[in-house]
Write a protein that holds these residues in place. Structure first.
Motif, PDB file in Angstrom:
ATOM      1  N   ASN A 102       4.970  10.608   2.266  1.00  0.00           N
ATOM      2  CA  ASN A 102       4.982   9.433   1.392  1.00  0.00           C
ATOM      3  C   ASN A 102       5.245   8.187   2.233  1.00  0.00           C
ATOM      4  O   ASN A 102       6.331   8.045   2.797  1.00  0.00           O
ATOM      5  N   PHE A 103       4.249   7.300   2.331  1.00  0.00           N
ATOM      6  CA  PHE A 103       4.360   6.092   3.136  1.00  0.00           C
ATOM      7  C   PHE A 103       4.080   4.863   2.261  1.00  0.00           C
ATOM      8  O   PHE A 103       3.156   4.868   1.445  1.00  0.00           O
ATOM      9  N   THR A 104       4.875   3.825   2.457  1.00  0.00           N
ATOM     10  CA  THR A 104       4.674   2.540   1.791  1.00  0.00           C
ATOM     11  C   THR A 104       4.754   1.443   2.838  1.00  0.00           C
ATOM     12  O   THR A 104       5.659   1.458   3.686  1.00  0.00           O
ATOM     13  N   LYS A 134       0.847  -1.192   0.000  1.00  0.00           N
ATOM     14  CA  LYS A 134       0.000   0.000   0.000  1.00  0.00           C
ATOM     15  C   LYS A 134       0.886   1.247   0.000  1.00  0.00           C
ATOM     16  O   LYS A 134       2.001   1.247   0.533  1.00  0.00           O
ATOM     17  N   ASN A 135       0.351   2.307  -0.595  1.00  0.00           N
ATOM     18  CA  ASN A 135       1.084   3.565  -0.642  1.00  0.00           C
ATOM     19  C   ASN A 135       0.147   4.726  -0.339  1.00  0.00           C
ATOM     20  O   ASN A 135      -0.992   4.741  -0.788  1.00  0.00           O
ATOM     21  N   PHE A 136       0.642   5.659   0.462  1.00  0.00           N
ATOM     22  CA  PHE A 136      -0.120   6.866   0.785  1.00  0.00           C
ATOM     23  C   PHE A 136       0.781   8.070   0.557  1.00  0.00           C
ATOM     24  O   PHE A 136       1.892   8.138   1.103  1.00  0.00           O
ATOM     25  N   VAL A 154       8.445   7.187   4.714  1.00  0.00           N
ATOM     26  CA  VAL A 154       8.587   5.947   5.479  1.00  0.00           C
ATOM     27  C   VAL A 154       8.296   4.761   4.563  1.00  0.00           C
ATOM     28  O   VAL A 154       7.284   4.760   3.855  1.00  0.00           O
ATOM     29  N   GLU A 155       9.186   3.809   4.570  1.00  0.00           N
ATOM     30  CA  GLU A 155       8.962   2.571   3.820  1.00  0.00           C
ATOM     31  C   GLU A 155       9.040   1.393   4.786  1.00  0.00           C
ATOM     32  O   GLU A 155      10.020   1.236   5.516  1.00  0.00           O
ATOM     33  N   ALA A 156       7.994   0.579   4.804  1.00  0.00           N
ATOM     34  CA  ALA A 156       7.963  -0.624   5.624  1.00  0.00           C
ATOM     35  C   ALA A 156       7.822  -1.821   4.698  1.00  0.00           C
ATOM     36  O   ALA A 156       7.040  -1.787   3.745  1.00  0.00           O
TER      37      ALA A 156
END
Length: 247
Positions: A47-49, A31-33, A113-115
């Motif tokens: 930007n979050f993944t 998912k990406n926001f 942030v990338e998880a």
């Protein structure tokens, strides 16, 4: 008689807890926001993944824990805000207000942030987080973090559940730490003068978990040394930590 025993065995196996959901594959999607506002030539971006697991008792528990960690990266009072989008809106509004009060403020703001799933065994699932954060100041900040979970329940593993023998882990880690920073064998870490150590001495970092088939300890900037020192990342094979760390 043998026929009935065979039928009974098949029925028993089909109803066994080992065939329950807890041992099935945990499927996920990426998912990406993203969100952004710009004032003049300055922008604030979010930007979050992250991985989102299919809906199930375990998947829901994992998703909730991951969402809570993602939202924590905004470093805001979360009262009244319960979603990633609400946190992002508050962050972007803070940028708008700051830019209004200080129109000559150079540059913009950013949170990235990338998880990603970095380990998945029969017992343990690990999600690895990387963060970049800049909201003004002399330099941006960044961090790494691991979330380790009991794969059969989706419960977050506290340090005392992840590290089975903390004294041994600290002993192994200190040896690797000294080698990484080329500390004189005759000198204590305290006497070296480069490290931020409490009265209790050497300690394990906040970021500990599995990645690339190994167990990692990551000291982020300011955790045990200056910003200029950067990251200290120590890695260990799973074989050398048998009985020390939950696999």
């Amino acid at each position: 008689m043998r026929f009935f025993l065979t039928i009974f065995s098949i029925l028993f196996i089909s109803c066994s807890p080992e065939k329950s959901e807890m041992n099935t594959d945990l499927k996920s999607v990426i998912k990406n926001f993203s969100k952004e506002i710009c004032i003049d030539e300055s922008c604030a971006t979010v930007n979050f993944t992250w991985p989102e697991f299919e809906k199930s008792e375990i998947g829901d528990r994992l998703n909730q824990a991951i969402q809570e960690q993602l939202q924590a990266y905004f470093y805001l009072d979360s009262v009244g805000r319960t979603t990633l989008e609400e946190q992002a809106d508050s962050y972007l509004e803070s940028f708008r207000e700051t830019k209004t009060d200080f129109p000559d403020m150079p540059g913009g703001w950013a949170i990235e942030v990338e998880a990603a799933i970095s380990f998945d065994s029969l017992n343990t699932l690990t999600v690895f987080f990387t963060e970049y954060n800049y909201s003004g100041g002399a330099h941006p900040n960044s961090s790494n973090y691991f979330m380790n979970f009991d794969r059969s329940t989706g419960e977050f593993l506290s340090i005392d559940r992840l590290i089975l023998n903390q004294d041994k882990m600290k002993e192994i880690a200190e040896m690797a730490f000294r080698e990484f920073h080329e500390v004189d064998p005759e000198k204590s870490l305290e006497a070296d003068g480069r490290f931020f150590l409490p009265e209790t001495g050497f300690f394990l970092p906040n970021a500990m978990g599995f990645k690339d088939g190994k167990f990692h300890l990551i000291y982020i900037p300011y955790e045990i040394g200056s910003y200029a020192m950067g990251y200290t990342e120590l890695e260990f094979s799973l074989e050398e930590l048998q009985g020390v760390v939950r696999m």
